[in-house]
Design an enzyme around this catalytic site. Structure first.
Site, mmCIF file in Angstrom:
data_model
loop_
_atom_site.group_PDB
_atom_site.id
_atom_site.type_symbol
_atom_site.label_atom_id
_atom_site.label_comp_id
_atom_site.label_asym_id
_atom_site.label_seq_id
_atom_site.Cartn_x
_atom_site.Cartn_y
_atom_site.Cartn_z
ATOM 1 N N GLU A 69 2.601 6.121 -4.444
ATOM 2 C CA GLU A 69 2.873 5.946 -5.857
ATOM 3 C C GLU A 69 1.554 5.506 -6.490
ATOM 4 O O GLU A 69 0.957 4.534 -6.031
ATOM 5 C CB GLU A 69 3.942 4.858 -6.050
ATOM 6 C CG GLU A 69 4.391 4.799 -7.476
ATOM 7 C CD GLU A 69 5.339 3.643 -7.775
ATOM 8 O OE1 GLU A 69 5.885 3.040 -6.835
ATOM 9 O OE2 GLU A 69 5.502 3.350 -8.974
ATOM 10 N N ARG A 97 6.195 -0.924 9.008
ATOM 11 C CA ARG A 97 4.970 -0.989 8.226
ATOM 12 C C ARG A 97 3.981 -1.938 8.886
ATOM 13 O O ARG A 97 4.338 -2.791 9.681
ATOM 14 C CB ARG A 97 5.239 -1.388 6.783
ATOM 15 C CG ARG A 97 5.846 -2.750 6.588
ATOM 16 C CD ARG A 97 5.842 -3.153 5.107
ATOM 17 N NE ARG A 97 6.345 -2.119 4.223
ATOM 18 C CZ ARG A 97 5.704 -1.718 3.112
ATOM 19 N NH1 ARG A 97 4.571 -2.258 2.757
ATOM 20 N NH2 ARG A 97 6.235 -0.804 2.349
ATOM 21 N N LYS A 111 0.831 -3.839 -2.886
ATOM 22 C CA LYS A 111 -0.001 -3.545 -4.048
ATOM 23 C C LYS A 111 0.249 -4.551 -5.168
ATOM 24 O O LYS A 111 -0.672 -4.905 -5.890
ATOM 25 C CB LYS A 111 0.301 -2.128 -4.542
ATOM 26 C CG LYS A 111 -0.411 -1.066 -3.733
ATOM 27 C CD LYS A 111 -0.100 0.311 -4.250
ATOM 28 C CE LYS A 111 1.247 0.772 -3.775
ATOM 29 N NZ LYS A 111 1.554 2.158 -4.104
HETATM 30 P P1 ATP Z 1 3.251 -1.491 -1.398
HETATM 31 O O1 ATP Z 1 4.408 -2.285 -0.915
HETATM 32 O O2 ATP Z 1 1.946 -1.918 -0.866
HETATM 33 O O3 ATP Z 1 3.233 -1.325 -2.886
HETATM 34 P P2 ATP Z 1 4.481 1.017 -1.170
HETATM 35 O O4 ATP Z 1 5.295 1.393 -0.001
HETATM 36 O O5 ATP Z 1 5.199 0.678 -2.417
HETATM 37 O O6 ATP Z 1 3.461 -0.083 -0.762
HETATM 38 P P3 ATP Z 1 3.593 3.650 -1.710
HETATM 39 O O7 ATP Z 1 2.504 4.088 -2.579
HETATM 40 O O8 ATP Z 1 4.972 3.956 -2.107
HETATM 41 O O9 ATP Z 1 3.416 2.107 -1.513
HETATM 42 O O10 ATP Z 1 3.317 4.101 -0.218
HETATM 43 C C1 ATP Z 1 2.927 5.390 0.174
HETATM 44 C C2 ATP Z 1 3.259 5.550 1.614
HETATM 45 O O11 ATP Z 1 2.583 4.572 2.397
HETATM 46 C C3 ATP Z 1 4.737 5.351 1.866
HETATM 47 O O12 ATP Z 1 5.185 6.362 2.723
HETATM 48 C C4 ATP Z 1 4.829 3.999 2.504
HETATM 49 O O13 ATP Z 1 5.895 3.937 3.359
HETATM 50 C C5 ATP Z 1 3.482 3.878 3.220
HETATM 51 N N1 ATP Z 1 3.082 2.481 3.358
HETATM 52 C C6 ATP Z 1 2.945 1.571 2.388
HETATM 53 N N2 ATP Z 1 2.617 0.369 2.894
HETATM 54 C C7 ATP Z 1 2.538 0.523 4.235
HETATM 55 C C8 ATP Z 1 2.250 -0.346 5.328
HETATM 56 N N3 ATP Z 1 1.970 -1.632 5.132
HETATM 57 N N4 ATP Z 1 2.272 0.173 6.575
HETATM 58 C C9 ATP Z 1 2.554 1.465 6.767
HETATM 59 N N5 ATP Z 1 2.833 2.333 5.796
HETATM 60 C C10 ATP Z 1 2.844 1.881 4.533
HETATM 61 MG MG MG Z 2 6.386 1.830 -3.562
#
Ligand code: ATP
Ligand code: MG
Length: 566
Positions: free
Chosen positions: A37, A262, A272
């Site tokens: 995102e 994760r 983020k």
């Molecule tokens: P955050 O919680 O940091 O905002 P998010 O999951 O909301 O992370 P996205 O941009 O939606 O962020 O993530 C893109 C991809 O990266 C998704 O498939 C998510 O599952 C993966 N991802 C995000 N954080 C991690 C992590 N700590 N370890 C492994 N994969 C991750």
């Molecule tokens: Mg997200």
């Protein structure tokens, strides 16, 4: 005699793929995607997901798409989209022409929503967000049907169209699935598919004022792109029934959602939202602050993509959440830098040394090895003269036991140069601080060995004063003082655990002259001190270096202790 050939073990996702390839489930295709995102910069957790998705595609000769999940215009920006692309490329992955946007599918999603309404599987609901929450029930209490649940299809179609055309204010209506308000999985209790949001979108501008929710968008995007294995993190495990429900209800290509744990790392935060907070509240200098776990922070700190990929390989892929020791990341980094970084001499906290028996007008060029791990890196010339700098730490007026470095009356080796003996420590009369050492050298020890076979117990790095380049050096430590920054007293937040000493700036450092030509991003090992990288803040007259990591490998110690215990 054993004839068994060891088979490299597969992680659980690879096992699923291997099985699918065998049964021909997806006609031999493997197609994954990385779906960020664009509401912030990528961090090391995303690197795990990138390496996994692109890595699987590489391994099984499949494809991996880059897809921006841009369904929330209030938080998303073009700046993030550009940065994400740059960071994925930096890591070493290529999505070719497969750069997709959830927003490109808004029209198709709308049509599918209309289909669900026609099929009696979705309805327009007039409850407010708070009411929806209240009606939803809890894990132990079933939900209550919305009073709008049984609206006739015709009315739903009309209202939904008017939602789209902008007739209603934000939050006044939603489109929801009609599943089961008593379903044991809360995500299945008439999930919201669309909300009204009069906001300008970075890609679609003002064309839309209804935006799809993540769950409604995600599976359909996967389907449109003919993804085979839709890999996401564990929090989405209990969203999977909804993912499946949508695809079944529409009767379209149905990828398999697979969840993995994760990445969490000690001494840092990963979401983020948190990282944005650190930036906004000024706790760090920006998203690329070298203390941040973002890919640009790591890059500015001196991390190599190879080190990050090797780390992602080693942590593996599992189905349970855990926290990885940040020491392992640093270990992977040292391993990589050890192979590639040129060795140089730099003095961070200079102490002047005058070699009283060395002629004042003389300069010698001594040969120094560029990288003992890589013969092809060759040698260079390092100037030596009467006045040099050594590290303040390498002299003790009153040396404790086992301190073998310089002290009054003691002889040590200067790396690539000579043996010197300290005869006198000159002090500042006001402060009593040692400001200069007066030493003599033994001309017979040129290159670092005594012909009479006499030994010294320490070798010091040094820089010739007349030839030195002056620089600023920034030393970094963990951003947080606790392994788990979220452990705080009641009423405080994670910022209470910020490490006040995570950045230490040294000025007046002295570097060997070969470093005058270094440019931002160049990496070196400063002998005995650690790995360093040139920071983009550098100017021609004032180079700035970041310490990437020290030489001391705590992880190697942990590992050897574990081996001993076994
Ligand atoms: P955050 O919680 O940091 O905002 P998010 O999951 O909301 O992370 P996205 O941009 O939606 O962020 O993530 C893109 C991809 O990266 C998704 O498939 C998510 O599952 C993966 N991802 C995000 N954080 C991690 C992590 N700590 N370890 C492994 N994969 C991750
Ligand atoms: Mg997200």
């Amino acid at each position: 005699m054993s004839t068994e050939i060891p088979v490299p073990s597969l992680n659980f996702i690879e096992e699923i793929i291997a099985r699918d390839l065998k049964t021909g489930r997806w006609s031999g295709r493997v197609h994954t995607r990385f779906p960020p995102e664009p509401n912030g910069y990528l961090h090391i957790g995303h690197a795990k997901s990138i390496c996994l998705n692109f890595g699987l595609a590489e391994k099984y000769r499949g494809l991996c798409n880059l897809r921006f999940d841009d369904t929330n215009p209030t938080k998303e920006e073009q700046e993030y989209i550009d940065a994400i692309k740059e960071d994925v490329r930096w890591l070493g992955f290529d999505w070719e022409d497969r750069e997709y946007y959830a927003s490109d599918y808004f029209e198709q999603l709308y049509e599918w929503a209309v289909k669900l309404i026609r099929d009696g599987k979705a309805y327009v609901c007039d409850l407010s967000a708070d009411e929806i929450r209240e009606y939803r029930g809890t894990l132990t209490r079933p939900g209550k049907d919305s009073p709008w649940r049984d609206r006739p299809v015709k009315e739903n179609l009309d209202l939904f169209e008017r939602m789209r055309s902008g007739e209603f204010p934000d939050g006044s209506r939603t489109l929801r699935t009609k599943v089961d308000m008593a379903h044991p999985n809360l995500n299945m209790r008439d999930a919201v598919m669309y909300r009204i949001l009069h906001a300008t979108h970075p890609h679609t501008g003002d064309r839309w004022c209804i935006y799809p929710m993540y769950d409604w968008a995600h599976g359909q995007e996967d389907s449109i792109e003919e993804i085979t294995h839709s890999i996401c993190t564990l929090e989405f495990e209990n969203h999977r029934p909804l993912y499946d429900w949508y695809l079944d209800a529409l009767g379209i290509h149905h990828p398999q959602q697979i969840e993995f744990a994760r990445l969490n790392l000690t001494y840092t935060v990963m979401s983020k939202r948190r990282l944005l907070e650190l930036v906004r509240r000024g706790h760090v200098r920006g998203w690329d602050d070298p203390r941040m776990p973002t890919l640009r922070g790591l890059r500015r700190r001196g991390y190599t993509p190879e080190a990050v990929r090797s780390f992602c390989d080693r942590i593996g892929v599992a189905k349970f959440n855990s926290t990885v020791d940040i020491g392992l990341l640093e270990h992977c980094l040292r391993e990589d830098l050890n192979k590639r970084a040129l060795r140089v001499m730099a003095v961070l906290r200079p102490l002047k040394v005058v070699i009283t028996n060395y002629p004042e007008d003389r300069t010698e060029e001594l040969d120094a090895v560029n990288n003992p791990e890589d013969e092809s890196a060759g040698t260079r010339k390092v100037p030596f003269s009467r006045v040099i700098y050594i590290e303040q730490d390498d002299f003790r007026e009153d040396p404790p036991k086992k301190y073998f470095r310089l002290a009054p009356g003691r002889e040590v080796r200067l790396r690539y140069a000579y043996f010197i003996t300290c005869n006198e420590a000159v002090k500042d009369p006001q402060t009593g601080e040692v400001v200069e050492l007066r030493c003599t050298y033994d001309p017979a020890t040129r290159g670092g060995d005594a012909p009479d076979g006499r030994k010294v117990k320490a070798t010091l790095h040094w820089v010739s004063a007349a030839h030195a380049v002056e620089a600023e050096v920034r030393l970094y430590d963990h951003l947080f003082i606790r392994e788990f920054p979220d452990e705080v007293e009641e009423g405080r937040d994670f910022t209470a655990n910020l490490n006040p000493d995570s950045l230490q700036t040294l000025t007046g450092c002295r570097l060997e002259p070969s470093l005058a030509a270094a440019s931002p991003g160049d990496r070196f090992q400063f002998e005995r001190l650690g790995y360093f990288v040139v920071d983009p803040d550098s100017t021609k007259d004032r180079p700035v270096f970041n310490r990437t990591v020290t030489l001391r490998d705590t992880w190697a110690k942990i590992e050897s202790r574990m081996q001993q215990e076994q």
